[in-house]
Structure formats: structure tokens, C-alpha cells
Design a protein around this motif. Structure first.
Motif, PDB file in Angstrom:
ATOM      1  N   PRO A 317      21.829 -25.959  -3.823  1.00 41.65           N
ATOM      2  CA  PRO A 317      20.445 -25.732  -4.273  1.00 41.65           C
ATOM      3  C   PRO A 317      19.430 -26.392  -3.338  1.00 41.65           C
ATOM      4  O   PRO A 317      18.332 -25.891  -3.154  1.00 41.65           O
ATOM      5  CB  PRO A 317      20.413 -26.360  -5.668  1.00 41.65           C
ATOM      6  N   VAL A 318      19.827 -27.518  -2.740  1.00 44.48           N
ATOM      7  CA  VAL A 318      18.995 -28.238  -1.780  1.00 44.48           C
ATOM      8  C   VAL A 318      19.926 -28.769  -0.680  1.00 44.48           C
ATOM      9  O   VAL A 318      21.038 -29.219  -0.965  1.00 44.48           O
ATOM     10  CB  VAL A 318      18.238 -29.413  -2.446  1.00 44.48           C
ATOM     11  N   VAL A 360      14.262 -30.604   4.996  1.00 44.65           N
ATOM     12  CA  VAL A 360      14.869 -30.142   3.746  1.00 44.65           C
ATOM     13  C   VAL A 360      13.852 -29.355   2.920  1.00 44.65           C
ATOM     14  O   VAL A 360      12.708 -29.783   2.741  1.00 44.65           O
ATOM     15  CB  VAL A 360      15.407 -31.338   2.930  1.00 44.65           C
ATOM     16  N   GLN A 361      14.268 -28.195   2.421  1.00 42.73           N
ATOM     17  CA  GLN A 361      13.436 -27.392   1.530  1.00 42.73           C
ATOM     18  C   GLN A 361      13.744 -27.790   0.090  1.00 42.73           C
ATOM     19  O   GLN A 361      14.830 -27.524  -0.423  1.00 42.73           O
ATOM     20  CB  GLN A 361      13.734 -25.903   1.729  1.00 42.73           C
ATOM     21  N   ASP A 366      15.283 -29.045  -9.195  1.00 41.11           N
ATOM     22  CA  ASP A 366      16.271 -30.056  -8.822  1.00 41.11           C
ATOM     23  C   ASP A 366      15.982 -31.362  -9.554  1.00 41.11           C
ATOM     24  O   ASP A 366      14.865 -31.875  -9.505  1.00 41.11           O
ATOM     25  CB  ASP A 366      16.230 -30.269  -7.309  1.00 41.11           C
ATOM     26  N   LEU A 367      16.987 -31.919 -10.226  1.00 42.96           N
ATOM     27  CA  LEU A 367      16.810 -33.127 -11.022  1.00 42.96           C
ATOM     28  C   LEU A 367      17.460 -34.361 -10.393  1.00 42.96           C
ATOM     29  O   LEU A 367      17.404 -35.446 -10.958  1.00 42.96           O
ATOM     30  CB  LEU A 367      17.402 -32.928 -12.435  1.00 42.96           C
ATOM     31  N   ARG A 368      18.095 -34.219  -9.234  1.00 40.07           N
ATOM     32  CA  ARG A 368      18.752 -35.355  -8.590  1.00 40.07           C
ATOM     33  C   ARG A 368      17.723 -36.275  -7.944  1.00 40.07           C
ATOM     34  O   ARG A 368      16.715 -35.812  -7.391  1.00 40.07           O
ATOM     35  CB  ARG A 368      19.744 -34.893  -7.518  1.00 40.07           C
ATOM     36  N   ASN A 369      17.979 -37.558  -8.004  1.00 43.69           N
ATOM     37  CA  ASN A 369      17.146 -38.544  -7.316  1.00 43.69           C
ATOM     38  C   ASN A 369      17.650 -38.654  -5.875  1.00 43.69           C
ATOM     39  O   ASN A 369      18.464 -39.520  -5.532  1.00 43.69           O
ATOM     40  CB  ASN A 369      17.230 -39.899  -8.029  1.00 43.69           C
TER      41      ASN A 369
END
Length: 452
Positions: A317-318, A360-361, A366-369
Motif C-alpha cells: 500500500p505504501v 514515498v507516495q 495507511d494507519l502504520r506509524n
């Protein structure tokens, strides 16, 4: 004039073992590839009797028994550490150090030829006396010619380990003696097409002087890289340091298991190991990945144990270089690929579609720190670089029941990377008490006297 220099350790894997076991000097020695497969390094004594690297393993085993060859498994941790130490010494003598491989280093020096030769002799003497590592050195106006010079330095003892191609006469003579397939940038893959397009081309000299060869023709039928190779052979520098050490556009980490494995936990342990290795390589070159392909393979030579060749491709996703995130997808991929009753022989991952760390796009969902995770990965890399790969491990790898590890029957000690394996005086023979030949596990070793 800025001279290009190639420093190449002779039989590096064997020489590293001889550093700590000097009684093997002048003995026939070899180091095997992963899973104790074909030889990846042979001593000069083995080459003299006709032994070949990467030859058929049955032929190799017969030669080991026939010539009583001292046979070792490969220890990449030890090799990497000694390589790093040796290159740190080279940095004190040369400019623009380029690590081409674990045993090859390109560099430059802007000085008269006499000064360059004197400095090379000093470095070669230091490596041989200080680290017991024989070193060959090639000096030339271009990197490609330096690569040719190293072949003469190794082959002919009259050069005393250092060969310089500095004049037109030397360049012409060298090119006439080098077969086309041995030219850096040509090899066995391009050679047949060159000979087909330009009949009569056999040597490097023919490649530079053939009447039908032109720069436009090389670009049309091949690429600009081969054109640069030709210009370098003519003595015109056109390969830059960044061309030698480009960042990888893809990364593959894969190993064959020591045994056929059907247990899911063992396969997950192997995949986790490879994921962490791939992620570390990503971070080392400052990249993040968008796409990862995980794969599993059964033993093609044992169809009775089941057959399965499968893979799962994941689009992130990222873009990421986090070992934790990549491993989460890896564990899901193993669950999706694994078939009951099939024994697997190999697994790994293929990482592609890179971007720079600052390119990085982001994703609104996205919920990751990610900032915190990046700091954690930097801390991990720092600790691993300072204390070794085993200082921190994922919980899955903290187990004594490892079955998937590669076969390493005759693994050398970790003389410089494990405190338990540090060399001790009592492990070495005292003056007058020489080593004794002993056969162990079908291969031949020396047992040393234990007297101090």
C-alpha cells in the motif's frame, strides 16, 4: 594522470582460512558453496591438477578423495568481516574506493606511475605480512584495462603480483593475449553474437581493431555499455565509479534448505530470515520497495515427496523497507502457498519497483506509524552492524529446533565474529611439533599439537 587500480585477493575464501590455520599453507584446499555443493574457491594447488570451480559434484567428490583435498564449507559471516577489515586498510592509501565484490576493489590515484607502483607494493606487502592475504593488483588508464592487467598479475610470477598497462605497446600486447570471452563486459553470453556479426574476431585486440566494428554498429546491435567497453579497451576512460557500483534495481534472497521440509513453522522461519536479509539490503542502499514476490519450490528430483512451484506477489500500500511490515506479508504468503503433504526444498523472495527513501507516495488510509518504524529499523541496523546479525532476532527465529538450515559439515570457526571462536595460543602447534594429517568425515584435515 589519474590511474585506475583493481585490487583482487587471490583465492580469497581459502586465504581467509589460512590466516588462522597457517599449517594449511601450500596444501590443496577448497571451499564449497551453500549446502556443501560445488567448489566456489580453489587453492592454486588444486587448479594445477585440473580441478575446476562449479564442476559436477560427483566429479568433485572423487577428486577430493583422490588428491586428499582439505575441504571446507563456506562461512559468509567470516568472509564478510575479513573483507571489511581489509578494505578499511585500502581506504588509507587510495581514493574513490569502489567495492566490486567481497574480494575485488576498484580505486583511483592521481600520481606519477612510479608513485602508484610504490604505493601498490606497500599495500600488497602490508596485506601479505599483516593479514596473510595474497593480493594481485592491476594498474591502467581505464577500469577495463585494469581488469585485464590483473589477469597477467595473477598468471605470470614475473610481475610479482603487480601489473601495469601504461603504454600503447603494452596495451596492444595485452589485448592480443586476452580471448574475447574473458573481457570484462563481454563474457560468454555476448561473445557468440560478436563472432557471428564480425567473422574472425577472437581476441580483445580484434574487438578494437576489426575493420567492420564501429561505435554506431555496436550501439545498434548491442548497447551503449558494450560501446563503452570498447572505448575503455582503446585506453579512453568512459566508465564512471557510479557505473560500477549502481544501486540494485531488484533484490533476490533465496536459499535451498539443507533437507526437504514440510513443517510450516520451519518454512516460516526460513522466509523470515530471508525477508530480514532483503530488507537490510534495501535500507543499505537507501531504497524502499512497492512490490514483493514470495515463492516456494519443492524438490524437483524427488517427485515422490510432492510437487509444487508456487508464488504470491504482493503490491504494498505504501513503499517500505521495514523488516516488520515485509515479514507480515511474508507469513501470509506462506500460509497461502503451503500445501499439505508436500516437502519443500527452497523458498525466498524477489523485491522490485524501488524508490528513494524521500520519494514515498503516502496513502490516506495507511494507519502504520512509519516514522517510528523507520527509526526502529535504523536502530536495528546500527546494532547489527556493531555487534553482528545475531544480536537481535525475531521471536520466531529464537529456537533450537531448526531443520531448514543449509548443510555445512565442515564449517570454519567464526574466528573474528564470535568470542568463543577467538584464536588461542594453545590451539597452535609449538615450535618443532608439526601438524599431523588426520582423516575426518571423509575429508582430510590437520590435527595440531595442543602444547603451548
Amino acid at each position: 594522470m589519474k590511474w585506475k587500480i583493481l585490487l583482487d585477493f587471490d583465492s580469497f575464501y581459502v586465504s581467509v582460512i589460512r590466516m588462522f590455520e597457517p599449517w594449511f599453507e601450500k596444501q590443496m584446499m577448497m571451499v564449497r558453496s551453500n549446502n556443501d555443493g560445488p567448489a566456489i574457491c580453489l587453492s592454486r594447488e588444486c587448479k594445477r591438477v585440473g580441478m575446476k570451480m562449479f564442476s559436477d559434484i560427483t566429479v568433485l567428490d572423487d577428486q577430493v578423495r583422490k588428491y586428499k583435498v582439505i575441504d571446507y564449507s563456506v562461512n559468509f559471516t567470516l568472509i564478510g568481516d575479513i573483507s571489511k577489515r581489509a578494505k578499511s586498510i585500502m581506504e588509507q592509501y587510495f581514493d574513490n574506493i569502489i567495492e566490486y565484490s567481497c574480494d575485488e576493489v576498484f580505486c583511483e590515484i592521481d600520481a606519477p606511475l612510479e608513485v602508484v607502483k610504490a604505493r601498490c607494493e606497500e599495500v600488497r606487502h602490508l596485506m601479505l605480512r599483516g593479514l596473510h592475504l595474497p593480493l594481485s593488483i592491476g594498474i591502467a588508464p581505464t577500469y577495463t584495462l585494469a581488469k585485464l592487467a590483473i589477469e597477467f598479475a595473477k598468471k605470470y610470477h614475473g610481475y610479482k603480483g603487480i601489473c601495469a598497462i601504461s603504454t600503447e605497446k603494452q596495451r596492444g600486447k595485452a589485448l592480443k593475449l586476452i580471448p574475447l570471452k574473458d573481457v570484462w563486459g563481454i563474457g560468454r553470453r555476448i561473445e557468440p553474437k560478436l563472432k557471428r556479426l564480425y567473422p574472425g574476431m577472437e581476441t580483445a585486440y580484434d574487438f578494437t581493431s576489426h575493420p567492420n566494428v564501429t561505435s554506431a554498429g555496436i550501439r545498434k546491435n548491442f548497447n551503449v555499455v558494450l560501446e563503452r567497453t570498447r572505448m575503455e579497451l582503446l585506453g579512453h576512460p568512459c566508465i564512471l565509479p557510479k557505473d560500477i557500483k549502481d544501486d540494485k534495481e531488484s533484490i533476490v534472497v533465496s536459499r535451498s534448505f539443507g533437507y526437504n521440509v514440510a513443517d510450516k513453522e520451519q518454512i516460516k522461519m526460513a522466509m523470515t530470515t530471508f525477508v530480514y536479509m532483503a530488507a537490510a539490503k534495501l535500507r543499505a542502499q537507501g531504497s524502499k520497495t512497492k512490490r514483493v514476490a514470495f515463492f516456494l519450490e519443492s524438490n524437483r528430483y524427488r517427485p515422490d515427496l510432492g510437487e509444487d512451484y508456487t508464488g504470491v506477489q504482493v503490491k504494498m500500500p505504501v513503499e517500505t523497507s521495514s523488516s516488520l511490515e515485509l515479514n507480515e506479508y511474508g507469513m501470509v504468503a506462506v500460509d497461502a502457498m503451503l500445501l499439505d503433504g508436500v516437502h519443500y526444498k527452497r523458498c525466498g523472495l524477489f523485491v522490485s519497483e524501488f524508490c528513494d527513501e524521500d520519494g514515498v507516495q503516502l496513502n490516506l488510509m495507511d494507519l502504520r506509524n512509519r516514522a517510528k518504524e523507520d527509526r526502529l529499523m535504523k536502530a536495528l541496523d546500527f546494532l547489527v552492524g556493531k555487534y553482528g546479525r545475531d544480536i537481535l532476532k525475531p521471536g520466531l527465529l529464537v529456537s533450537d529446533k531448526v531443520q531448514w538450515k543449509i548443510r555445512q559439515k565442515n564449517l570454519p570457526k567464526f574466528w573474528t565474529t564470535r568470542t568463543d571462536d577467538y584464536p588461542r595460543a594453545v590451539d597452535y602447534p609449538s615450535p618443532g611439533s608439526g601438524p599431523v594429517m588426520a582423516e575426518r568425515k571423509g575429508t582430510f584435515f590437520y590435527e595440531t599439537s595442543k602444547s603451548a
